[in-house]
Design a protein around this motif. Structure first.
Motif, PDB file in Angstrom:
ATOM      1  N   VAL A 114      61.834  39.377 111.206  1.00 34.34           N
ATOM      2  CA  VAL A 114      61.256  38.939 110.853  1.00 34.34           C
ATOM      3  C   VAL A 114      60.086  37.730 111.383  1.00 34.34           C
ATOM      4  CG1 VAL A 114      61.537  36.539 109.618  1.00 34.34           C
ATOM      5  CG2 VAL A 114      62.446  38.700 108.731  1.00 34.34           C
ATOM      6  N   GLN A 115      60.750  36.985 112.337  1.00 36.04           N
ATOM      7  CA  GLN A 115      60.178  36.332 113.402  1.00 36.04           C
ATOM      8  C   GLN A 115      58.563  37.189 114.176  1.00 36.04           C
ATOM      9  OE1 GLN A 115      60.974  33.079 114.048  1.00 36.04           O
ATOM     10  NE2 GLN A 115      61.972  33.117 112.769  1.00 36.04           N
ATOM     11  N   ASP A 116      59.407  38.452 114.785  1.00 35.38           N
ATOM     12  CA  ASP A 116      57.951  39.559 115.082  1.00 35.38           C
ATOM     13  C   ASP A 116      56.941  39.327 114.045  1.00 35.38           C
ATOM     14  OD1 ASP A 116      56.546  41.200 117.184  1.00 35.38           O
ATOM     15  OD2 ASP A 116      56.827  42.479 115.187  1.00 35.38           O
ATOM     16  N   ALA A 117      56.779  39.568 112.801  1.00 44.08           N
ATOM     17  CA  ALA A 117      56.566  39.768 111.549  1.00 44.08           C
ATOM     18  C   ALA A 117      55.628  38.173 110.882  1.00 44.08           C
ATOM     19  CB  ALA A 117      57.046  40.070 110.324  1.00 44.08           C
ATOM     20  N   LEU A 118      56.350  37.026 111.497  1.00 38.88           N
ATOM     21  CA  LEU A 118      55.986  35.754 111.238  1.00 38.88           C
ATOM     22  C   LEU A 118      54.259  35.294 111.952  1.00 38.88           C
ATOM     23  CD1 LEU A 118      58.490  33.516 110.351  1.00 38.88           C
ATOM     24  CD2 LEU A 118      55.955  33.353 109.171  1.00 38.88           C
ATOM     25  N   GLY A 119      54.541  35.862 113.307  1.00 40.64           N
ATOM     26  CA  GLY A 119      54.208  35.940 114.666  1.00 40.64           C
ATOM     27  C   GLY A 119      53.057  36.750 114.938  1.00 40.64           C
ATOM     28  N   ARG A 120      52.503  37.692 113.610  1.00 43.48           N
ATOM     29  CA  ARG A 120      51.614  38.871 113.481  1.00 43.48           C
ATOM     30  C   ARG A 120      50.655  38.058 112.455  1.00 43.48           C
ATOM     31  NH1 ARG A 120      54.409  44.511 113.436  1.00 43.48           N
ATOM     32  NH2 ARG A 120      51.554  45.084 113.109  1.00 43.48           N
ATOM     33  N   LEU A 121      51.097  36.755 111.553  1.00 42.28           N
ATOM     34  CA  LEU A 121      50.292  36.630 110.687  1.00 42.28           C
ATOM     35  C   LEU A 121      49.072  35.550 111.332  1.00 42.28           C
ATOM     36  CD1 LEU A 121      53.365  35.268 108.305  1.00 42.28           C
ATOM     37  CD2 LEU A 121      51.476  37.330 108.070  1.00 42.28           C
ATOM     38  N   PRO A 122      48.049  35.509 110.465  1.00 42.55           N
ATOM     39  CA  PRO A 122      47.055  34.243 110.016  1.00 42.55           C
ATOM     40  C   PRO A 122      47.890  32.902 109.968  1.00 42.55           C
ATOM     41  CG  PRO A 122      46.237  36.024 108.613  1.00 42.55           C
ATOM     42  CD  PRO A 122      46.882  36.011 109.236  1.00 42.55           C
ATOM     43  N   SER A 155      47.936  30.628  98.272  1.00 39.62           N
ATOM     44  CA  SER A 155      47.319  31.964  98.165  1.00 39.62           C
ATOM     45  C   SER A 155      47.487  32.280  99.653  1.00 39.62           C
ATOM     46  CB  SER A 155      45.479  31.484  98.043  1.00 39.62           C
ATOM     47  OG  SER A 155      44.799  31.561  96.815  1.00 39.62           O
ATOM     48  N   ARG A 156      47.546  30.586 100.643  1.00 33.50           N
ATOM     49  CA  ARG A 156      48.235  31.051 101.486  1.00 33.50           C
ATOM     50  C   ARG A 156      49.241  31.983 101.701  1.00 33.50           C
ATOM     51  NH1 ARG A 156      45.931  25.887 104.552  1.00 33.50           N
ATOM     52  NH2 ARG A 156      43.473  26.576 104.845  1.00 33.50           N
ATOM     53  N   MET A 157      50.544  31.904 101.659  1.00 40.59           N
ATOM     54  CA  MET A 157      51.499  32.075 100.933  1.00 40.59           C
ATOM     55  C   MET A 157      51.585  33.697 100.840  1.00 40.59           C
ATOM     56  SD  MET A 157      53.492  28.522 100.167  1.00 40.59           S
ATOM     57  CE  MET A 157      55.601  29.480 100.274  1.00 40.59           C
ATOM     58  N   PHE A 158      51.199  33.345  99.149  1.00 43.12           N
ATOM     59  CA  PHE A 158      51.231  35.077  98.476  1.00 43.12           C
ATOM     60  C   PHE A 158      50.771  36.439  99.884  1.00 43.12           C
ATOM     61  CE2 PHE A 158      48.984  38.767  96.134  1.00 43.12           C
ATOM     62  CZ  PHE A 158      49.875  38.828  95.330  1.00 43.12           C
ATOM     63  N   GLY A 159      49.339  35.415 100.269  1.00 36.75           N
ATOM     64  CA  GLY A 159      48.771  36.314 100.597  1.00 36.75           C
ATOM     65  C   GLY A 159      50.193  36.675 102.502  1.00 36.75           C
ATOM     66  N   GLY A 160      50.448  36.062 103.047  1.00 37.00           N
ATOM     67  CA  GLY A 160      51.547  35.925 103.887  1.00 37.00           C
ATOM     68  C   GLY A 160      53.070  36.374 103.870  1.00 37.00           C
ATOM     69  N   LEU A 161      53.239  36.413 102.501  1.00 39.11           N
ATOM     70  CA  LEU A 161      54.322  36.925 102.001  1.00 39.11           C
ATOM     71  C   LEU A 161      53.817  38.524 101.452  1.00 39.11           C
ATOM     72  CD1 LEU A 161      56.251  34.833  99.502  1.00 39.11           C
ATOM     73  CD2 LEU A 161      56.780  35.260 101.368  1.00 39.11           C
ATOM     74  N   SER A 162      52.778  38.385 101.042  1.00 41.36           N
ATOM     75  CA  SER A 162      52.289  40.084 101.050  1.00 41.36           C
ATOM     76  C   SER A 162      52.760  41.073 102.568  1.00 41.36           C
ATOM     77  CB  SER A 162      51.098  40.211 100.338  1.00 41.36           C
ATOM     78  OG  SER A 162      51.180  40.053  99.266  1.00 41.36           O
ATOM     79  N   ARG A 163      51.149  39.916 103.133  1.00 40.95           N
ATOM     80  CA  ARG A 163      51.700  41.337 104.807  1.00 40.95           C
ATOM     81  C   ARG A 163      52.603  41.109 105.418  1.00 40.95           C
ATOM     82  NH1 ARG A 163      49.354  44.059 108.048  1.00 40.95           N
ATOM     83  NH2 ARG A 163      49.648  43.513 110.409  1.00 40.95           N
ATOM     84  N   MET A 164      53.629  40.035 104.754  1.00 40.22           N
ATOM     85  CA  MET A 164      55.085  40.297 105.675  1.00 40.22           C
ATOM     86  C   MET A 164      56.066  41.590 105.394  1.00 40.22           C
ATOM     87  SD  MET A 164      56.336  37.782 107.798  1.00 40.22           S
ATOM     88  CE  MET A 164      57.588  37.399 107.757  1.00 40.22           C
ATOM     89  N   ARG A 165      55.302  41.837 103.901  1.00 43.55           N
ATOM     90  CA  ARG A 165      56.575  42.744 102.694  1.00 43.55           C
ATOM     91  C   ARG A 165      55.786  44.264 103.673  1.00 43.55           C
ATOM     92  NH1 ARG A 165      54.856  40.165  98.846  1.00 43.55           N
ATOM     93  NH2 ARG A 165      56.517  39.248  97.869  1.00 43.55           N
TER      94      ARG A 165
END
Length: 181
Positions: A114-122, A155-165
């Motif tokens: 999860v931490q790695d995925a968070l680090g890869r988000l804009p 939008s940011r949260m939706f996009g971030g959660l989609s990318r995390m998935r």
């Protein structure tokens, strides 16, 4: 901000008077420790002083920029504390959880993913998600604190959660650990 960029001390004092209380509230909410929150605010305002010339008014409000710096310092402090605590723990001294060593290893593995995925988000998406999940802010509170429209935050949260998935569902990631229970 323009006066702070020209190293006028009174400008920094004015910025602190205007945003210091809100900045401390954000830092305290993220850190849940008064001393660490004070340190994060101090580090952020020092960064404001040093980098005020980089502020671009056309890209956003000064309050948003300052409070983003504060939030980033607070999140960095949380991460430092987590690393410090993890480094100082002797693995043999850790109490065994109900699930045992295997369950602990599985949870640690998932946390790292999860931490790695968070680090890869804009930055904007990561900031919104971290403030919401680690800081406990609602989307409305985030919009107000960051000076952004509610729709932008959503939008940011939706996009971030989609990318995390997507990142957490990458093929091969799940098979790199065999969990048997």
């Amino acid at each position: 901000m323009a006066l702070a960029a020209r190293s006028e001390q009174s400008a920094l004092a004015e910025l602190y008077d205007r945003y210091g209380r809100t900045a401390y509230g954000i830092a305290l909410r993220v850190l849940r420790d008064q001393a660490l929150a004070e340190d994060a605010v101090q580090e952020a305002f020092l960064a404001v002083w040093r980098t005020a010339s980089r502020f671009v008014p056309e890209r956003g409000r000064a309050s948003t920029w300052i409070l983003t710096l504060v939030h980033r310092r607070a999140v960095d402090a949380v991460r430092r504390e987590q690393r410090r605590r993890a480094d100082s723990l002797d693995p043999a001294a850790e109490p065994a959880a109900e699930g045992g060593v295997e369950e602990d290893a599985w949870l640690r593995f998932q946390r790292e993913r999860v931490q790695d995925a968070l680090g890869r988000l804009p930055d904007a998406q990561r900031e919104a998600l971290e403030l919401a999940y680690y800081g406990g802010f609602s989307q409305s509170e985030l919009a107000e604190r960051l000076g952004q429209p509610l729709g932008t935050i959503k939008s940011r949260m939706f996009g971030g959660l989609s990318r995390m998935r997507e990142l957490l569902g990458e093929p091969g990631t799940e098979t790199s650990w065999t969990h048997t229970t």
